[in-house]
Each structure stands twice: as structure tokens, then as C-alpha cells.
Enzyme design. Sequence first.
Site, PDB file in Angstrom:
ATOM      1  N   GLY A 311       0.831  -1.200   0.000  1.00 16.77           N
ATOM      2  CA  GLY A 311       0.000   0.000   0.000  1.00 16.77           C
ATOM      3  C   GLY A 311       0.863   1.246   0.000  1.00 16.77           C
ATOM      4  N   GLU A 550      -2.992  -8.066   7.209  1.00 16.92           N
ATOM      5  CA  GLU A 550      -2.542  -8.037   8.616  1.00 16.92           C
ATOM      6  C   GLU A 550      -2.686  -9.419   9.247  1.00 16.92           C
ATOM      7  OE1 GLU A 550      -1.207  -4.492   8.443  1.00 16.92           O
ATOM      8  OE2 GLU A 550      -1.544  -4.947  10.547  1.00 16.92           O
TER       9      GLU A 550
END
Lengths: 754, 754
Positions: A311, A550
Site C-alpha cells: 500500500g 494483517e
Amino acid sequence: MEKKTYSPGILQYIPFFYVIWSDDLVSASEINVVQKAINEDTSLSNQDRIQLHAWLDVKQPPPNGELKQWKHTISNSKVKLVESDTYPLSTFSQNVVCHYKEVCPFNDQLKHIEVNLGIQPNHYNHLFDVEVEHETTSHYYDAKEIDTILKGRHAMVIDGFREVVKNPLFKWDIHRTKEEFREVVLKQVQFLADKGYGSIAYPKGYGGTGDMEGYAAIFENMMYVDGSLTIKFGVQFGLFGGSIQKLGTKKHHDHYLKRAGEAKLLGCFAMTETGHGSNVRGIKTTATYHQETDCIIIHTPGKNDNKEYIGNALHSKMASVFAQLIVDGKNEGVHAVLVPLRNDKHELLPGIVVEDNGYKLGLNGVDNGKIWFNQVSVPRENLLNKYGDITDEGTYYSDIKNPNKRFFTMLGTLVGGRICVARAGLGGAKMALAVAIRHSLKRRQFNDSIKIQEDLLMDYPSHQLRLTPLVASAYVYHAALDNMMAVYCDDSLPDKRKVETQVAGLKSIITWYANDAIQECREACGGKGYLIENRIADLKGDVDIFTTFEGDNNVLLQLAAKGVLSDFKAEFNSAGFSSVLKLLGTQLTDKLATINPVYSNKVDKEHLYNPKFHRHAFDYRTRRLTYTAAMRIRDYIKKGIPSYQAFLKVQTHLLALGKAYSVELAYNTFVDFVADIPAEKHRLLFQKLGTLYALYEIRKDADWFLEQGYLGSTKSKAIRQRVERLCTELRPHIGVLVDGFGIPEHCMTAPIAR
Amino acid sequence: MEKKTYSPGILQYIPFFYVIWSDDLVSASEINVVQKAINEDTSLSNQDRIQLHAWLDVKQPPPNGELKQWKHTISNSKVKLVESDTYPLSTFSQNVVCHYKEVCPFNDQLKHIEVNLGIQPNHYNHLFDVEVEHETTSHYYDAKEIDTILKGRHAMVIDGFREVVKNPLFKWDIHRTKEEFREVVLKQVQFLADKGYGSIAYPKGYGGTGDMEGYAAIFENMMYVDGSLTIKFGVQFGLFGGSIQKLGTKKHHDHYLKRAGEAKLLGCFAMTETGHGSNVRGIKTTATYHQETDCIIIHTPGKNDNKEYIGNALHSKMASVFAQLIVDGKNEGVHAVLVPLRNDKHELLPGIVVEDNGYKLGLNGVDNGKIWFNQVSVPRENLLNKYGDITDEGTYYSDIKNPNKRFFTMLGTLVGGRICVARAGLGGAKMALAVAIRHSLKRRQFNDSIKIQEDLLMDYPSHQLRLTPLVASAYVYHAALDNMMAVYCDDSLPDKRKVETQVAGLKSIITWYANDAIQECREACGGKGYLIENRIADLKGDVDIFTTFEGDNNVLLQLAAKGVLSDFKAEFNSAGFSSVLKLLGTQLTDKLATINPVYSNKVDKEHLYNPKFHRHAFDYRTRRLTYTAAMRIRDYIKKGIPSYQAFLKVQTHLLALGKAYSVELAYNTFVDFVADIPAEKHRLLFQKLGTLYALYEIRKDADWFLEQGYLGSTKSKAIRQRVERLCTELRPHIGVLVDGFGIPEHCMTAPIAR
């Protein structure tokens, strides 16, 4: 039909008796409430009392002919049912007797029945053939007060943030082109950084207030604006900035942290590789120390070893690159190194290649990309050296000698990010629920020919059942995550291993919950839910990946389960192992002793609504699954199967254990949270939400509880009925409950929710 | 460890014994297979035989020390395990004894054990510390042969279609702008119409071959190209053309049908209104006959009465408008009228307003819009008059006198569309499963330190469990829908009421299944599944709405349940009702008599794998739910509650009944389908898929079966284990099973699936 007349004393009870007996659920405790009321009702004659008691015999219920007479009496009373009355059924009864006369005594015993049986208008208004004056939501509770309870200690930072996003820059819009969308999101991130939100979790010297809890709270609220903004914000300040803060030392903080928090230094967190996602320890990128030049060479060795899905990759000037650190020919394991990616003109530096990941199911405002490094050299100082360093002599040094422990310590610093992902998922679920429930409090479809209007969607039992437990779960998970972050930030609890286990589990169950809730909301809104303008579609696309990033949920749940087993883990393959199991066995047996047939078939309301029962059920499940998992693993190991493979063979068992543990944790936290709510009025509402959550979760796993003999058939069925009943009881407050999430009206842009 | 030596006779059995005893699942029948093999093995001495039998005593299993010796022996044999051997474990055993010597007798008894226990390499290769030569998929089955079985009678039309979509026009691409996407899809639709696919279901005189079954088959295959294409195609030819074909008469067919099938007359199906989706009977648009002008005036009376979400609305020249037909002041109920929307220049005609619905979660290549009519006049002939007409005298006439029956007869003609939607959902699920499984046969993550390579995702038990039952379900639903369409098209079965019930149920469970399957595939592919290029994201967005359109699943399931109850429905409120219930009660009691404790705890493989058991369980569930629903409704009605409200109170019960009925129907159809497969080799594979589906579905509802006492704890647990085991047994064939869906390679554009 022959018309029967009743004395006024009896007449006032008839609406109640009709509701009680035409309902499915007349339990002993409910009968008791009514009997007591009758006995204490001084307005009744003895004869009335005898008649009323006779109609309360569960073994000999009133004949159907009698019920029809009651219905007839009610229908012909010409009395109107007004839902917004404080005690609508009592007032209705009063009017049946007095016909709106001014002087008419209000019977407190009737009110007593109404309150204690939890009778809500939507329990019975469809039973009567009378005019009903509908009220879609009760005003008994105030959404603002609920919001205040949820905000807790973070009210100021949350309120401030909600005000800030009133700026037109945050106005929701459709962005179909990723380049344009990314520009908008970047501006939003920079705006928030200007207001100080980027560095809120950093120490005071670096522009922040050290308020990680506040950071998590605004992170959740950011989802009401947009998912891409939330994730981009998290990458820049939480992951990139967070890696500098947590893995770096003062020199890094001084150089970079403030600028990162101000979004003046945009950066990314380059951990995942195409070939290695869940298995971070296996990443292939190398960071080789070169003594002659005192530099570290970052290199992508082969196909699939490039950084993937990073990202902020297209906007970043710098990356925190995770790589195998090689010093003096020896691999010291995964470390993070700061690597500049682009110059001031935003041109890529030599040896670096970045490629756009392209369009995704959601989050298209986030610029994910792949990154390759070809022998890129950076100074030795760029090593984030809190847990492992290269000395001036060019040798590797770390306080943590065990490389395993070092690796997990580094990863452990990232646990805060997992809490934030779960909170963002929760924010998405709240938003979708608010939209779907507001819609279902306006949308009507189908009707009974007698009524004039079609029925509100929210008044369908199936609609209540599909949405209400999800609202209750949002409350439980809110409290669980808020508390989890407080524990994570509490420096007086230095052992973060348990926190890691707990966060892994909560992140999994809550992001799955969020996806299920959003999907249910989409379907509950029908075709309207499918339109982008109504926001649920975007939430669905954005939150979807939360189950993967995550930490993949399935991998995390196994991590959680292994954490639960960790007290024995050290004992695996050693003599002590069986004694630990024996100890656990004893404790389990103690517990099991209470599961006698009476307990497993106890169905009265007091028992089923008692948090003690819920806690016991959840505790029993976690212990039982822990014990049986440990036993199975031990048996495999005894047969000579290596522990890696033994764990593989009980994989599905571990997933069940991870879930069970997490649900128990969430519920227990919520019970504690509720105990601290000052006003009883609110406490009662929150208790009901907790009860619904607990019974709903027990029902979801009813097959397991039945298999274990923990639940008998009758109890299992009774819980199912109670779940439906609780959904109906919460129906008058459902509007307030979603408004209580505190989603700012300027974010509620969905036309169906306005 | 002290090294033990074994005689060659015993040595050859040791790999088998190690696998059997280190596994969880040693049942009596499995022991039996081994005992029999030992007895018939002439290569064994008596002493060997005694020793081997001693190791087969379930009450006294071999001690762990012995197992460790076995493992040691195997590990030190230096023999390689080759998965692609026809009988890998037998061959491995042979080599352990003979060490690859040329003359070495192959022991048929070992092969017998291997085959009869269904031992697959992935059951045991992780138990051994030997070199494993992996093969990701077995070549025992041929994907082409499987595809041929699935195509059945429709092979020619399907193969032709798959060839046609090789044309570059159908090359998959990302389209972010709806206008551009819609143009591409329109061209694709016109191309297919040119090739004759648009009219395939129409009668011969109108360009077709009357092949509705073929139409459904290519409809499913179209999903491999794109969801928007599929739905646009369905709107033009199935809904618009279909309404002319089914609700119109010869004059309409002659005027419009051929041109509709050629896509020369583009049209839409304007039924849904903003205010009325599921409750079609309540739509507000009026079609008022005006005798003076002999015209019908179409009008949108108020806010929210506009047509909503109408596919093809922006490209159409004409609409089939559903409206309340008012003749001589009397409302004759919902009828369809053909209304021109635009002129040759594609300008809207006077009184008509069309508005784009904007962006949606998926299907952005379909131009959905809202339509308003302001006193739009069309000639009387435009009434689609098959079931209701206006005579030359200006009076209303219909063969079907009962307006209720007339309405449902008209809607009934649209049932074919529901089958097609379910098939499209199934196509989407197949595509996602093929992508996810091909990926998981390449992707590796984590490893045991002993092995060189990381493990394939598909070799993880949790991965097998999450994907394999979904593959099995795809096979079951394929057969169910294929058969359903054949029944629907069979004119020798004129009563379509039962078909309607069945289709309502199948559409619901299959479109839900499709969404769940696609979601599971997305997660199973991790971040890669989130990238648009890998196709799952689009499938997810497109298939999502299938649960809503052509009938909301929750509404349809209630329709299905009411269909099941319909045999009693006519008897409601009449004296005959209780006698019907009594009859059903007797039948249920008869059935219940067989559920004794022995049956409800029968756990042997023969029983659990026997379709008789599955059919019995499904039949029991449907009957029991029917009976209890009917009883509850009767009780409410006896108390004077109107039947509408009685049904409302048992809504969640009806949903359960609708699902139960549909699962039973699908499974029974599949069992019949499998019985007709000629080759035993394939029959066995399909049987295994059916068994997995059945046990998986029983497990999903295990709480209910346990509550009823139909399953005992032991049996319930045994079924769970069998589901996991079946997934592992199907592991070698999983690649072939998804290739067997026959998705053309030119449609498999996902990089992770190539």
C-alpha cells in the site's frame, strides 16, 4: 358467534391473556408474574380472581373457543392501539374498559405484567384486528446517550474527528478511475495529517500525544467516510510510521517520525512478497551488509520474491523493507531497513522497479504495488535497529539471543495494527447496519388485507432475526476491541504474548463478523443495497480483504489456538506434559460434574438470561476444546509424528478452539464493560444486548454443545426461541441502537438511510 | 533407539500399519479389511500372521514404542515415495522389502487394503520422513470424460457455444466506466443473437429450435465470459422476448418475437417498482383501457411507483410493462402491455422518462434504469393477452376466472428464468472454484523443516475442508438444475405448481451456495483473490444480486414452504384439516419408529456412506418440519389468529422447511442422475461426491438432527470426521474435478489459474 360479556375487572386483563396464550412462549416464570399481579390487584373481586387464575393453568389452558371470544371482544372494542404510549398494552386495556373516559384508574398491576414480561407492541399488534398507530422506534432511549457510553474516555478525540470530516473534502462520491480516486484519498490523508491526526499515536516530541487508543477510535470512525482513506491512513501512519517508531531508535525518530506523521514523508511497509504472505519468516529479499562500504545491499533474488501488494507504493518516497539480514555471511533473520524509493521529482531511484497492482475488488483509492530491488545500497544507519544492530566493527548484535524470539518480538510490535483492522471492520459493519435498519424502518412490503399499510420490513420476524443479533454483536465487539487496545497500550503489562494471542483471535472473528454483517445488510436491502450510492456495496468490497491482510484469519486463529496451548507447548515431548494434561483433566472433570441432566435441560428465563450461564458455557467450550486438542496432539507425538505434522492433523480442531476462545474473551470483556455503566436504564439495555449475543453464539455452535451433552434438546430449542424473542424485545429500540453508533449525519449519505 | 528387524512378510505390512494406527480413524470395518487381507496373503508365514493379527486389536493397540520402531524402519529404508504410482503405498512397501530389485513380487493383498481403505498419498506422505515425489493431481480420471457426463444431452449446443466465445469480442477485460462497458456487452449480445443463440428457446417459426434446456446450458456457460453479458442476454431474450412468447399470442409473436431474438428489437421487462419489488401484486402502475380511442393508457401514479432497476432500460426501444389493468373502472389485476419507449433515433417518446440507476456492486455492463410513464397511450393490441384480454366490445375477458389464479399463472411462466438465474450462479461458483483450486495446486506456504518445499495449499486439511464440499455441491446442483429444466419443459406434465415450488427452493439455496462458494474462494486465494485480474472479485460482485432478483431468496423459500404445505392449505379452517394432520402424524410416527438408539448411533462406514441413510435423514427432516409447521399454524388459527399472521409467526420455521425440502430434492435428483452413469469408474467418483454433499449438509444442520434425537453424539461426530476424510480422499482428483466443469481455457484468464 355468541357474544360474551365480561366484568370490567376481567375485561382489563383480556388483552394480556390473549397475548400470553396466543404466543408460543409461556414459561413458568411468566405465569408466575401474572399470578402475582392478580393477587395484588385490589381492583378485582374474589370471583374475578378465581376466574383469572383458572385461565392461568398451563396444564389446562383456556379452550380455543374462549380465546376467540377474547379476540372478538377486543376487535369490537373500537379502541385504538397507540404504540407510542409509554405502556401501550396497559393503556389499551384501560381504554377497552373505560372507552377513553377521562376518569379511569390506571392499573399498576397491568403495567407490572407489561414490564416484567417484556411485552413489546410488535409482540401483539398483529394479533389484534384494531387500528394501530405505529411508531417505528421508541423514544425511551436517547441515541446520544448510547453514543456517549460507547465513546467512553475517547469522546473528545472522536467528537473532534467527526467534526473535522464535515469538510467538503470528505464528501462521499463515486470514483471509478483508480488514479483519480487515489489523488482524492491522498489529499484527504494530507488534510488529516495537517490537523495532527497522523501523529496522534507518536510520542509528544514527534508531533503526537501518544494516544494510540484515540488513534484506534478515529480509525474506526474513518470508515464512515471511506474504506480507502482508512487503509491509506493506516499504511502511512500506522505501518510505515509505526515501523519507524517501534522498530527504529532515536536517530530514526529524529530523522523521520515527525515528517512521517505530517505526511511530508510518504512511505510504505514492504513486508509481503508474492511468494510469501502468511509465512513472513520465509521471505526471500536480502539485506546484505557490506563492510567495505559500510552499506546494506537490498536485493530481490528471484521470481516471486518481489514485494507484493504494498500500500502507498506509488506515492511513497521511502519504504520500510523487511528482508533477511546477512552479516558476515550469516543470515540473522528478518529485519526492517529504510530504503529511499524516489527522489524529489518523484522519479524511481536506480535499481528500484515499482508496478501498479491494478484494480481490486475494493479499496481502489489505495495505491497497491509490487516492488523489485536490484542491488540497492543504503547506509548502515538505515537498519531499524531496536532489536538487532550491526556494530561499528561490522558484526551483528542483538539483546535477544534467540532468533525465533527476536522475530516474534519484532512482529509483536505490529499487533496494534491488527486491533485497528478489526475496528475498521467493525466500523464498516456498523455503517452497513445503520443503513439497512434505517431502510427497514421505512420500507414496507406485503400486507394483511385488514390493515391499510403494508408491513415495515423491520416488523418481520425473519428480518428481526437476521439483523438484531448483528447489532448486538457490534456492541459486544466494540467493548472488546476498546478494551483490547487499552491492554495493549498498558505498559504496566510488559508480557505482550497473551495480548498477541487475544488480538489474533479477535481480529479473525470480528473481520469475519463484519463481512457477514455487511452481506446480510446488502441482502436485507434488496436491490437498493446493490446500488453504490447506498454505500453497502463499497463497504462490502473494502472490508472483504480485512479477513486476509494483517494476517490471514485462518492462520491467525491457529496462532491464537497455539497461544492457548502454549502453557503446555513448552512441555511437549517432555515428561511433564502428561502431568499438565492430567491437571487440566481434573479441572475439566470438576466442571463436567455440574453438567447433570437437570442443568443441561434448564430452560427458565432467569437461567438462560443469566451471564453466569453464558460464561459457564463459553468457558466449558474453550477448556474442553483445549483439552481434547492437547490430547490428540500428544497422542500423535507419542507415535513419533513430528509436532509440525501433529498440528497439521488437528488443524480444524485448532480453528474451532481459536474461535471459541475469542468469543469467550469478547463476551467476558463486554460483561465487565456493562457492569461499569452508571445508569441502570442503560445497563439493562446493554445486558439484553449481551444476552442476545451470548445465546446467538451458543446457538451457532449448538451442534457441538449438544454432542457434548452440555445442552439437552429442550434447552437447545428454548435458546433458539429466546433468540427470536430477544430480537422482538429489542425491536422498539433498534433505531436508537444503530443511531447510537454515532455515525455523523454528514457521513450518512445513502439515500435509503435518510 | 534400539533397532528392530522384521521378517520380509511383516516388513511389507509396516507402512500400512503405521498409516492405520497413526491415523485418527480406525473403524471396525477397516480393521476387517486388513484382517481379511492377512488371512488370504499366501506370502506370510503362520508366525507373521499371528504377529500381524496381534497388532490389529482395537482394544489393545500396538504400543507407542512399536509405532516409533515402525517409523524408524520406514525412515531408514531410503525408499522414495512416488505419488504417481498407481498404488503408491503398495509399491512403496514393495520397495521397502526389495529395495528396487527387479524381481520382486507385487502383493495383491496390499493393493486390496490400499483400494478398500481408500488410502490416498496425501493421507500419509506427511507421516513419513522419506523423499516424496509429489504429483499435484491424479490422472486416474480424465476431465474431458467428466465434462461429457455433465453436458449430457446438451453436448452439441454447449460445445458450439464454447467455441463461439473464442471470438476476440469475448476476451475478458477490465471496464471501469459503465457507458463503455455497456457498449461492449451490447455488441456481445448482438453477436450471439446473430449466431442464433438469442432465439434458441423460441419456436421454430421464429428463428429458434424450441430448445429451452439448451438455452439454460449456454446461459450457465456465459458466466465464464462475463456476468453482465449473461444478465443482459437474459433480460433481452429470456425476460423481454420470453414475456412476448409466453404472455402474448400469435399476433405478438408474428410482430415481435423474431426481431427480439435477433436483438433487432431491444426491449426490457418492466415489472419491479421502487415501492414494490417482492410484492408484485401490489404494483401501482396503471394500464387503463379507454374505450373511445380503443387505447390503453399507461401511467405512473405517484412517487415510488416508477419502474425500478429495469435491465436494458437505456438501450431498449420497447418495454413489457406490468401494470394494474383497469377496464370499465374495474381493476382486473396485473397484466403486461408492450409499450414503445424510443423512436428510431433513440429519442424517448412523449410521456416517458428514463433515468440511469448508476453504478452497482457488480453487473455494471448492464444498463439498469428507472422508468416513469405519464399518460402514455398504446393500442389495445399491445396487451399481452394470453391469459386476459379486452374484447372488441371493450369488456374484459379471461379463461381463468379466479384473479388470484390468473396472476400466479402469468408469473408461473417466468419460472424458467429462475432456473436460469440459479444456473448462472452455479456457473459463477464453478469458475471461482476452478480458479481457487488451480491456485492452491500451485501455491505453497509454510513447511516442515525436514522437507525441502513448502506445502501446497491444497494439502492443508483446512483448505481441503473449505473447498472440497463446495466442489461436490456444484456437481449435485448441476444435476438438480439440469433435471429441473427438463421437468419444466416437459409438456406432458401440465401441472406446473409443483415445479414452481421446487424452482423457488432450488433458486434460493443454489444462489446462496454460489455466493458462499465465491467468498470462500476469494479468501482461499488470499490477496490474489482480491485482484480484479483473477476474476473472483467480479464474480462476487455480479453473483451477489442473484439472491435478490427474480425473487428474493427469503420470499421464495417461504413460497416453497407454502407449496409443501399446500396440500393442507386448502383444508385450513375446515374440518378436514385435522384429519390430514393426523394422517401425516401417523406417517411420521411410522418413520420415527425406526429412529432407535442403535440407528441414531450407527457409525460404520457402510451405513454413513449409504444413500439410503442420506435420503432417510433428508426425508425425515422435511416431514418433521412440515408436520410441526402445520401444527403450529393450526394452533394459531384455532385461537382465532388470521392465517396471514399465523404464517408470519412461523416465518423462520418456514424458511427452514423451504431449505430442507430443496436440499432433499437436489440430493435425490443427483442420486438418480448418478445411477444412470454408464461406467462404474465414474459412478464411484460421483457417488463419493454425493456422499460428501449429503454428509456435509447433514452436518450443517447437525444441531437440529441432534435436538430431534435423530443423530446421537457419536454419530454426529463420526459424520464430521467422515466429511474431513472424504475431502482428503478426493484430494488426488480435485484438479480433474474442477477441470471437469469444462470451462474453456480461453475463458480461464486469471493469472493465478494458468
